[in-house]
Design a protein around this motif. Sequence first.
Motif, PDB file in Angstrom:
ATOM      1  N   ALA B  78       0.835  -1.208   0.000  1.00 23.42           N
ATOM      2  CA  ALA B  78       0.000   0.000   0.000  1.00 23.42           C
ATOM      3  C   ALA B  78       0.868   1.257   0.000  1.00 23.42           C
ATOM      4  CB  ALA B  78      -0.928  -0.013   1.223  1.00 23.42           C
ATOM      5  N   ASP B  81       1.473   2.488  -3.433  1.00 23.11           N
ATOM      6  CA  ASP B  81       0.293   2.654  -4.277  1.00 23.11           C
ATOM      7  C   ASP B  81      -0.076   4.140  -4.338  1.00 23.11           C
ATOM      8  OD1 ASP B  81      -2.144   2.675  -5.486  1.00 23.11           O
ATOM      9  OD2 ASP B  81      -3.071   1.181  -4.168  1.00 23.11           O
ATOM     10  N   GLU B  83      -2.124   5.584  -6.061  1.00 20.31           N
ATOM     11  CA  GLU B  83      -3.570   5.802  -6.213  1.00 20.31           C
ATOM     12  C   GLU B  83      -4.228   6.101  -4.864  1.00 20.31           C
ATOM     13  OE1 GLU B  83      -5.399   5.429  -9.192  1.00 20.31           O
ATOM     14  OE2 GLU B  83      -3.411   5.393 -10.110  1.00 20.31           O
ATOM     15  N   ARG B  84      -3.678   5.525  -3.793  1.00 22.20           N
ATOM     16  CA  ARG B  84      -4.291   5.698  -2.479  1.00 22.20           C
ATOM     17  C   ARG B  84      -3.512   6.642  -1.566  1.00 22.20           C
ATOM     18  NH1 ARG B  84      -0.867   4.019   0.663  1.00 22.20           N
ATOM     19  NH2 ARG B  84      -1.973   5.033   2.377  1.00 22.20           N
ATOM     20  N   ARG B  85      -2.276   6.834  -1.857  1.00 26.64           N
ATOM     21  CA  ARG B  85      -1.406   7.513  -0.902  1.00 26.64           C
ATOM     22  C   ARG B  85      -1.645   9.019  -0.832  1.00 26.64           C
ATOM     23  NH1 ARG B  85       4.902   6.295   0.047  1.00 26.64           N
ATOM     24  NH2 ARG B  85       5.381   8.143   1.299  1.00 26.64           N
ATOM     25  N   THR B  86      -1.661   9.532   0.400  1.00 28.50           N
ATOM     26  CA  THR B  86      -1.856  10.972   0.596  1.00 28.50           C
ATOM     27  C   THR B  86      -0.767  11.591   1.485  1.00 28.50           C
ATOM     28  OG1 THR B  86      -3.277  10.541   2.514  1.00 28.50           O
ATOM     29  CG2 THR B  86      -4.377  10.808   0.391  1.00 28.50           C
TER      30      THR B  86
END
Lengths: 137, 137, 137
Positions: B78, B81, B83-86
Amino acid sequence: MKSTTTTIGVTPGERYSYLDLTDDLRRAIKDSGVTDGAAIAYCPHTTCALLINEWEDGAQRDFRARIEAVVPEGVYYAHDDLERRTQNLDEVHERQNGHSHVKAMLVSATSHSIPVQAGEPMLGRWQRLILFHVFGE
Amino acid sequence: MKSTTTTIGVTPGERYSYLDLTDDLRRAIKDSGVTDGAAIAYCPHTTCALLINEWEDGAQRDFRARIEAVVPEGVYYAHDDLERRTQNLDEVHERQNGHSHVKAMLVSATSHSIPVQAGEPMLGRWQRLILFHVFGE
Amino acid sequence: MKSTTTTIGVTPGERYSYLDLTDDLRRAIKDSGVTDGAAIAYCPHTTCALLINEWEDGAQRDFRARIEAVVPEGVYYAHDDLERRTQNLDEVHERQNGHSHVKAMLVSATSHSIPVQAGEPMLGRWQRLILFHVFGE
């Protein structure tokens, strides 16, 4: 040189929860008045680990998934087998936490020594002091 | 009693490289003038581990192979990734190092405390202080 | 503040044996006369780990089984391959202990720093200082 001890009390989190203690560490160092020396971070629980790593949700999810793969719940743990167990029985009261002890021993991160300079812990740019609560409530 | 801090700068090695820091440790202790007390070895990076073990190519190859088997590269992390990481996005710049964070947390060897006597670290006969650089360049 | 060092000699146990060193730790702290500060527990061997966890037969059996599953004996270890080995050869004399080095590095519990208050180590209720002798006689 001097030595002081600060206890940081935390509310037990959920199972596999992470708690960022970096600000508590900084405050404890400031309050101690020590500017140069070392801080010891120590966790008195047997189903926790003190991680020093990045605070990022994904990395934490990855670590949780991996430690669970290596030391799975849901298999037999002698620690949880009340048919055989004779020691420390007042600790058990139904808690099936054998996997948590094994995880904690495998990681073996009960204590850390962190150099202190100019009143600050010498953590690297991405390092945070993190309590990983393997067996939460 | 007194306290001094020495920073040992190292050039990042290759991925999974080992670096023997024992002589640097001895020199730092000598330079500090401390003859009896303790040395703290601390690594400020989040994808490294400070091992205290034998310096032997085979053992190092064995450890590398095993940690890679337990926390493999090439599976989903994760942390990698986008796409998800903030969080901490300036750290990433394409580096797929999720596995390295997990390896580093599993080993959890960011710091060591080593007793010092007569100006020497009390390492055992076969012990060396070794930087294991999980995520090299 | 002052510093003292105490050496605790132990008879090598069987392979994968556990030894409770908590009373030795308490005695060493008492004998040092230090009432507030920190104790460093340090193991000079390369195939051991200092665990801080509960002393319970089942948990110890669980940990042994799991570390053996993660780092099995009976597979190839380059450390034990005398065809390739060139370093530290006087250490070997037939001992096939490659798996022990890998286990010890994975756990990486050579040292612990334990706060001391009122002359006692600040161990949690269930914590004991335990020598895990991966490669016993």
